[in-house]
Scaffold this motif. Structure first.
Motif, short mmCIF file in Angstrom:
data_model
loop_
_atom_site.label_atom_id
_atom_site.label_comp_id
_atom_site.label_asym_id
_atom_site.label_seq_id
_atom_site.Cartn_x
_atom_site.Cartn_y
_atom_site.Cartn_z
N GLY A 146 33.93 53.12 -14.02
CA GLY A 146 34.42 52.14 -14.98
C GLY A 146 34.53 50.78 -14.33
N ALA A 147 35.04 49.83 -15.08
CA ALA A 147 35.29 48.49 -14.55
C ALA A 147 36.77 48.17 -14.72
CB ALA A 147 34.43 47.46 -15.28
N HIS A 148 37.36 47.61 -13.69
CA HIS A 148 38.75 47.15 -13.76
C HIS A 148 38.74 45.62 -13.79
CE1 HIS A 148 40.03 51.07 -11.49
NE2 HIS A 148 39.56 51.30 -12.69
N TYR A 149 39.52 45.08 -14.70
CA TYR A 149 39.60 43.63 -14.83
C TYR A 149 41.00 43.18 -14.43
CZ TYR A 149 39.30 38.94 -16.77
OH TYR A 149 39.32 37.56 -16.91
N LEU A 192 42.38 48.51 -29.53
CA LEU A 192 41.35 47.55 -29.93
C LEU A 192 40.27 47.43 -28.86
CD1 LEU A 192 40.42 45.40 -32.01
CD2 LEU A 192 41.81 43.74 -30.73
N LEU A 193 40.67 47.46 -27.59
CA LEU A 193 39.69 47.38 -26.50
C LEU A 193 38.78 48.60 -26.49
CD1 LEU A 193 41.85 45.96 -23.56
CD2 LEU A 193 40.58 44.73 -25.34
N MET A 194 39.34 49.77 -26.82
CA MET A 194 38.52 50.98 -26.85
C MET A 194 37.52 50.93 -28.00
SD MET A 194 39.84 51.93 -24.21
CE MET A 194 38.49 53.05 -24.01
N LEU A 195 37.90 50.31 -29.10
CA LEU A 195 36.98 50.15 -30.22
C LEU A 195 35.87 49.17 -29.86
CD1 LEU A 195 36.37 50.69 -33.28
CD2 LEU A 195 37.71 48.62 -33.75
N LEU A 196 36.24 48.01 -29.31
CA LEU A 196 35.27 46.93 -29.09
C LEU A 196 34.40 47.15 -27.86
CD1 LEU A 196 37.58 43.87 -29.79
CD2 LEU A 196 35.91 44.89 -31.35
N CYS A 328 40.89 50.38 -18.50
CA CYS A 328 40.31 51.23 -19.55
C CYS A 328 38.90 50.83 -19.95
CB CYS A 328 41.21 51.22 -20.78
SG CYS A 328 41.47 49.58 -21.50
N LEU A 329 38.24 49.94 -19.20
CA LEU A 329 36.94 49.42 -19.60
C LEU A 329 35.81 50.32 -19.13
CD1 LEU A 329 37.51 45.66 -18.71
CD2 LEU A 329 37.73 46.75 -20.96
N ASP A 330 35.02 50.81 -20.08
CA ASP A 330 33.77 51.46 -19.74
C ASP A 330 32.80 50.43 -19.19
OD1 ASP A 330 34.73 53.85 -20.73
OD2 ASP A 330 33.59 53.75 -22.61
N LEU A 331 31.84 50.89 -18.38
CA LEU A 331 30.74 50.02 -18.00
C LEU A 331 29.91 49.69 -19.24
CD1 LEU A 331 29.43 51.71 -14.71
CD2 LEU A 331 31.14 49.89 -14.97
N ASP A 332 29.49 48.44 -19.34
CA ASP A 332 28.55 48.05 -20.39
C ASP A 332 27.16 48.41 -19.88
OD1 ASP A 332 26.82 46.90 -22.17
OD2 ASP A 332 27.55 44.85 -21.91
N PRO A 333 26.54 49.50 -20.38
CA PRO A 333 25.26 49.94 -19.81
C PRO A 333 24.12 48.96 -20.08
CG PRO A 333 25.77 51.18 -21.78
CD PRO A 333 26.98 50.35 -21.48
N PHE A 334 24.31 48.06 -21.04
CA PHE A 334 23.26 47.10 -21.37
C PHE A 334 23.31 45.86 -20.48
CE2 PHE A 334 24.34 49.46 -25.25
CZ PHE A 334 23.10 50.02 -25.54
N SER A 335 24.34 45.73 -19.67
CA SER A 335 24.49 44.60 -18.76
C SER A 335 24.21 45.03 -17.33
CB SER A 335 25.90 44.01 -18.85
OG SER A 335 26.14 43.13 -17.77
#
Length: 517
Positions: A146-149, A192-196, A328-335
């Motif tokens: 995942g990614a931590h911000y 909301l973050l999990m949705l977006l 809670c951020l998934d990796l954006d596989p498109f980036s």
């Protein structure tokens, strides 16, 4: 009637606002040319995973973690992350950095090598802690990335904000209280973050081989949640039965550290049965609910930079909260970087909004309701019939999302006015588009891309990862970037050697002293 926090914030001027301080920690598995988890050691050309400030490993020797410094802007942070990726990709040989959160093809626990950090006491501590995770939960869920911000606000802002609130605490205590104010609202709105940004609706069949699950088949050797946004954050990902008994309190710093400390000093029967050694080998640090604070899984954490050998609880108690870590951020596989600029800008807006809303303390009943909303969006976020519970009412998830985004509109305008440009309004518009057209949600895009190509999770992600790798390898950074990373490599290896030479006492004695401190 007292002015709202939003109103008080709007009374500040551009000269009172000094922006955000931000950084990222991005994980990613090394995989071989066929899409299997790499069995090779951490590349020596990337330095010591124990002491390198930018390139390390997480649970597994194959699970890399790339860490930016603290940055003043989104552009600076993403440029730093790109430079780290560039240097890493120069030294992976035939291997690829996996671009999805759910892992590549695995062959059970034995296929996931536990990270090694050398023979220093701290290095052995990190390795034994990971051995403990293996005997407690198995290695499979530790292969997820995942990614931590990380976000903080400079002291110049906190001093102005303290004046606005007419608060007379010490700055340390004021900042800690305000960060927990933010965290309470984060818990209320993190669904909301999990949705977006949830982007792990599918996984390779090897991850659930032999397990009972309710996923549906998708392509070759793959499964997916039909309406899921993030399998990573659901029951198949980071979960822990022992931790469900903790009731970690996020209302204030004192109770947060006290409940964590209690967990580190409370034995758990199942872990007592395992013991701390297998012969002469340490297999976990202790038999408590948590070995150390980092074992506690949560979507957000209050953080303070620690000194070497210092426990996170000690740092928080002594010096207060320094920044917030969003986990809670998934990796954006498109980036290619796993994160993108509109997402980072929206996170800034979202977190500042959490600070400016009313934030009463969270009681047990509300806590359960918030957890349910969060889990529902993880498992069913793309279901148009899903309703979230707020107080005594239920609201369709997309209506709740529209309301949450609309509530950030005025703040986005204010930040854009202060800083010039339209970046926050544009970031907000990107998220509004997803709500109006759910096909734009990352989780929906992943499923659609796999269906369109006819590839399973492994083959689709591997092809995307290779595209990202080529783009990053072909980038031509300033020559100083290469020189800086080569210097960090040399210095990190020298630092690890010095630590190993300096440790004279036994590791057993070191561990006893560490746990007793």
């Amino acid at each position: 009637m007292a002015a709202s926090r939003q109103a008080l914030f709007s009374q500040l001027t551009a000269s009172d606002w000094d922006g955000f301080l931000k950084g990222a920690e991005k994980e990613g598995l090394r995989v071989d040319r066929n899409g299997y988890i790499a069995q090779t050691p951490h590349p020596v050309a990337l330095g010591s995973a124990l002491t390198h400030p930018r390139i390390t490993t997480d649970y597994s020797e194959s699970l890399m973690e790339l860490i930016t410094p603290v940055c003043r802007s989104t552009e600076e942070m993403l440029a730093s992350l790109r430079d780290i990726h560039w240097f890493v990709h120069q030294h992976l040989g035939d291997e690829v950095l996996w671009s999805a959160s759910m892992p590549c093809e695995l062959d059970g626990d034995p296929s996931i090598p536990i990270a090694e950090y050398g023979n220093s006491h701290i290095g052995q501590l990190k390795h034994v802690y990971r051995q403990g995770l293996a005997v407690r939960y198995g290695r499979m869920m530790q292969s997820i990335a995942g990614a931590h911000y990380n976000l903080s606000l400079p002291d110049s802002f906190w001093q102005k904000w303290q004046q606005q609130l007419d608060n007379n605490q010490s700055l340390k205590d004021f900042k800690s209280d305000q960060y927990f104010w933010l965290i309470r609202n984060f818990r209320r709105h993190s669904w909301l973050l999990m949705l977006l940004f949830g982007a792990s609706p599918a996984l390779d069949a090897s991850f659930v081989r032999g397990m009972k699950h309710q996923l549906a088949p998708l392509g070759k050797d793959s499964w997916f949640g039909r309406q899921a946004t993030s399998l990573r954050m659901g029951d198949l990902g980071y979960h822990n039965n022992a931790q469900s008994s903790l009731n970690i309190c996020f209302n204030e710093l004192k109770t947060y550290t006290e409940t964590l400390d209690r967990a580190i000093h409370t034995d758990w029967p199942e872990y007592q049965k395992i013991g701390t050694r297998r012969g002469d080998q340490f297999i976990q640090l202790n038999t408590s609910i948590l070995q150390i604070e980092n074992e506690y899984y949560s979507a957000v954490r209050p953080k303070r930079t620690t000194e070497r050998g210092e426990k996170p609880i000690q740092a928080l108690d002594d010096r207060g909260v320094e920044y917030i870590e969003v986990r809670c951020l998934d990796l954006d596989p498109f980036s290619p970087l796993g994160l993108n600029a509109p997402q980072v800008d929206f996170l800034d807006l979202f977190l500042l909004g959490c600070l400016l809303r009313d934030s009463p303390r969270i009681g047990d009943e509300e806590c359960e309701r918030l957890d349910d909303n969060y889990k529902d969006v993880i498992n069913e976020g793309r279901n148009p019939e899903l309703r979230l519970t707020r107080c005594d009412q239920t609201t369709p998830v997309m209506d709740a999302a529209r309301e949450a985004l609309d509530g950030l509109g005025e703040l986005a305008e204010q930040l854009d006015h202060w800083q010039g440009g339209t970046r926050y309004r544009e970031a907000l518009a990107v998220q509004r588009d997803k709500v109006e057209d759910p096909a734009l949600l990352p989780s929906a895009r992943v499923v659609a891309a796999m269906e369109e190509t006819g590839r399973g999770h492994r083959d689709w992600t591997l092809a995307l990862s290779r595209e990202h790798q080529k783009a990053l390898q072909d980038a031509v950074p300033d020559e100083r970037v290469r020189a800086d990373f080569e210097r960090m490599t040399r210095e990190s290896l020298e630092e690890q050697r010095a630590m190993e030479e300096a440790d004279k006492a036994s590791f057993a004695q070191f561990l006893e002293n560490y746990l007793a401190s």
